[in-house]
Design a protein around this motif. Structure first.
Motif, PDB file in Angstrom:
ATOM      1  N   GLU A 119      -2.239  -2.532  -4.336  1.00 27.47           N
ATOM      2  CA  GLU A 119      -3.139  -2.731  -3.189  1.00 27.47           C
ATOM      3  C   GLU A 119      -4.406  -1.882  -3.332  1.00 27.47           C
ATOM      4  O   GLU A 119      -5.521  -2.342  -3.075  1.00 27.47           O
ATOM      5  N   GLU A 120      -4.228  -0.628  -3.767  1.00 28.46           N
ATOM      6  CA  GLU A 120      -5.380   0.278  -3.899  1.00 28.46           C
ATOM      7  C   GLU A 120      -6.347  -0.172  -4.998  1.00 28.46           C
ATOM      8  O   GLU A 120      -7.542   0.138  -4.946  1.00 28.46           O
ATOM      9  N   SER A 140       7.666   1.269  -4.767  1.00 27.46           N
ATOM     10  CA  SER A 140       6.673   1.420  -3.690  1.00 27.46           C
ATOM     11  C   SER A 140       5.337   1.934  -4.241  1.00 27.46           C
ATOM     12  O   SER A 140       4.283   1.604  -3.703  1.00 27.46           O
ATOM     13  N   ALA A 143       4.930   6.832  -0.595  1.00 32.17           N
ATOM     14  CA  ALA A 143       3.829   6.388  -1.462  1.00 32.17           C
ATOM     15  C   ALA A 143       2.451   6.560  -0.824  1.00 32.17           C
ATOM     16  O   ALA A 143       1.480   6.850  -1.514  1.00 32.17           O
ATOM     17  N   GLN A 144       2.368   6.403   0.500  1.00 35.36           N
ATOM     18  CA  GLN A 144       1.036   6.419   1.114  1.00 35.36           C
ATOM     19  C   GLN A 144       0.515   7.811   1.449  1.00 35.36           C
ATOM     20  O   GLN A 144      -0.594   7.950   1.956  1.00 35.36           O
ATOM     21  N   TRP A 185       1.907   0.018  -3.837  1.00 34.62           N
ATOM     22  CA  TRP A 185       0.800   0.743  -3.182  1.00 34.62           C
ATOM     23  C   TRP A 185      -0.467   0.694  -4.036  1.00 34.62           C
ATOM     24  O   TRP A 185      -1.565   0.400  -3.556  1.00 34.62           O
ATOM     25  N   SER A 226      -0.850   7.988  -2.246  1.00 34.13           N
ATOM     26  CA  SER A 226      -1.911   7.912  -1.228  1.00 34.13           C
ATOM     27  C   SER A 226      -3.190   7.310  -1.823  1.00 34.13           C
ATOM     28  O   SER A 226      -3.261   7.054  -3.028  1.00 34.13           O
TER      29      SER A 226
END
Ligand code: SIN
Length: 485
Positions: free
Chosen positions: A120-121, A113, A448-449, A117, A465
């Motif tokens: 994407e970031e 994850s 993860a976020q 994440w 995050s």
């Protein structure tokens, strides 16, 4: 064939190659469930660490110039590979650190994850344009990768803690050298095996296994080419690494020890509180830095809590992590087991009552009984130190003010938990707890976020995050002058 065989690597992974240590030495990796050596791994030293740094420097030149789109693709593919090999990687984790297979599978998903994440970031690293004070200027902020980075990772989550560090590093355009814990090098090397062949320059990700963490740690914290070090582990070691890193003014992220309070107010849903305490206390056999360390029960609610909690503790199945259905595996090693035993002994001498368990498990080795103690007080070592074992320590409190003071009375400030159904109290208590993470009516905060990290002596910086990637980015201000007004 054992499911993990295909992932079993025993050489170091430096500059995209599998190599023996320069010394030719090896060290044993021990399965804590059987106390048996399962592999001999390259025992790297300072020379190998320096080679890894050189490889990281070379890779940084190209990797930092790739597009965010490309880095995102590489991380996403790494994520997919982890999940394709979830069972084998989980078996390897269990083999070398003992956690139950179900938890190890969960750890692989958790690790993946972070890769997703930060894939994407990677695409969301935005700069800024700042309004200038004169018309002939334009002011910009650029975000750029910090450079070659290093990670020193723990044995309790030997895959996830690497992923939580390497994913933002690579997403930002940095290269990384990982020194895994000496108890768990195989999971780290398996991560490298799953990275191999992805479209990234050799040396972007390096793994330097060693039985001598001080020697390799010294290179990683003092080498001038390394611009950032991230560490997860004890507060004592974190302080030493921070001092070492200060000579070359490296950026540091430290995710250190905790002493998590778990507060149950009388208005709480006792069943939910007991279930939350089970998760936050007995996950990974009590071996996480966010594990509950001290359970505080409002006067008059102790029995109601115990009525829900004790049957759950008694039902826990202890045994080798490799056998499906076991819920508590062995502790990582004999030193860890002795420490838990000593803390329990000290507490009992000072008046704590053993409600359940209280000693080593009949399975022998490093198995410890899931235990519950009550009548704890703040002067006991078990209330002051991180237990890192399956022991719950209960005490009571009379008022909200008193329990906040007790909860904050520690140099640590990682995670805290409390249960209450009073909305006004939820805000009051959450705001007053001196912790980096607060779980309200839940025993599990990690995801993860969300930003993971502590205050006080529990650390510096945040992982996961959208804040996690900032740890690997420098801010550069550009002032463009001489423009026509
Ligand atoms: C740790 O124990 O260091 C990490 C635990 C988590 O991520 O939940």
């Amino acid at each position: 064939m054992s499911p993990y065989r295909a992932l079993l690597k025993t050489k170091a992974y430096l500059g995209g190659k599998w190599v023996e240590a320069a010394s030719g030495d090896h060290f044993p990796v021990v399965d804590p469930a059987r106390q048996a050596t399962v592999a001999e791994v390259a025992n790297c030293g300072a020379v190998d660490a320096e080679r890894a740094v050189e490889a990281g420097q070379a890779a940084f030149q190209t990797w930092s110039r790739t597009t965010a789109e490309h880095r995102a693709m590489v991380l996403q593919q790494w994520h997919d590979r982890l999940l394709e090999h979830q069972d084998s990687l989980a078996a390897l984790i269990t083999l070398e650190m003992g956690k139950p297979l179900a938890e190890a599978r969960g750890e692989v998903a958790y690790a993946a994850s972070f890769l997703r994440w930060f894939a994407e970031e990677a695409r969301r690293v935005y700069g800024e344009i700042i309004p200038a004070s004169s018309n002939d200027k334009r002011l910009f902020v650029l975000k750029q990768p910090v450079g070659v980075t290093a990670a020193i990772t723990p044995w309790n989550f030997p895959v996830a803690m690497i992923a939580r560090k390497v994913a933002p590093a690579l997403a930002a355009g940095c290269s990384m050298i990982v020194k895994p814990a000496e108890d768990t090098p195989l999971s780290a090397l398996a991560m490298a095996h799953l990275f191999e062949g992805l479209d990234a320059p050799a040396g972007v990700f390096n793994v330097v296994p060693t039985q001598d963490p001080k020697e390799v740690g010294k290179v990683l914290t003092t080498h001038s080419a390394i611009r950032k070090i991230s560490f997860t582990g004890s507060t004592a070691t974190g302080k030493k690494l921070m001092k070492q890193a200060s000579d070359s003014v490296k950026r540091v992220s430290l995710e250190l020890g905790g002493n998590a309070p778990f507060i149950v107010f009388a208005d709480a849903d006792m069943k939910a509180a007991a279930e939350g305490a089970m998760v936050s206390k007995y996950r990974n056999g009590g071996q996480t830095c966010v594990c509950t360390n001290r359970i505080f029960l409002e006067s008059g609610s102790e029995q109601a809590f115990l009525d829900e909690f004790l049957p759950l503790v008694k039902q826990l199945k202890v045994g080798p992590g490799m056998e499906e259905g076991n819920q508590v595996g062995p502790l990582i090693n004999e030193d860890a087991c002795k420490k838990v035993e000593t803390l329990v002994g000290d507490a009992v001498r000072q008046g704590a009552e053993v409600v359940h368990g209280g000693g080593r498990h009949e399975l022998g080795g490093t198995y410890f009984q899931p235990s519950v103690l009550r009548n704890a007080n703040p002067s006991m070592r078990i209330s002051q130190e991180e237990i890192f074992g399956p022991v719950s320590v209960l005490s009571t409190f009379k008022s909200e003010g008193e329990v906040i003071q007790l909860a904050n009375d520690t140099p640590y400030g990682l995670a805290a938990y409390f249960y209450s159904r009073d909305t006004a109290r939820v805000w009051r208590v959450a705001e007053q707890l001196e912790y980096g993470m607060v779980g309200v009516n839940t025993g599990l905060v990690s995801t993860a976020q969300a930003p993971f990290g502590g205050v006080k002596e529990s650390g510096i910086g945040r992982e996961g995050s959208h804040h996690g990637i900032d740890e690997y980015l420098e801010i550069k201000y550009v002032c463009l002058g001489g423009l026509e007004p």
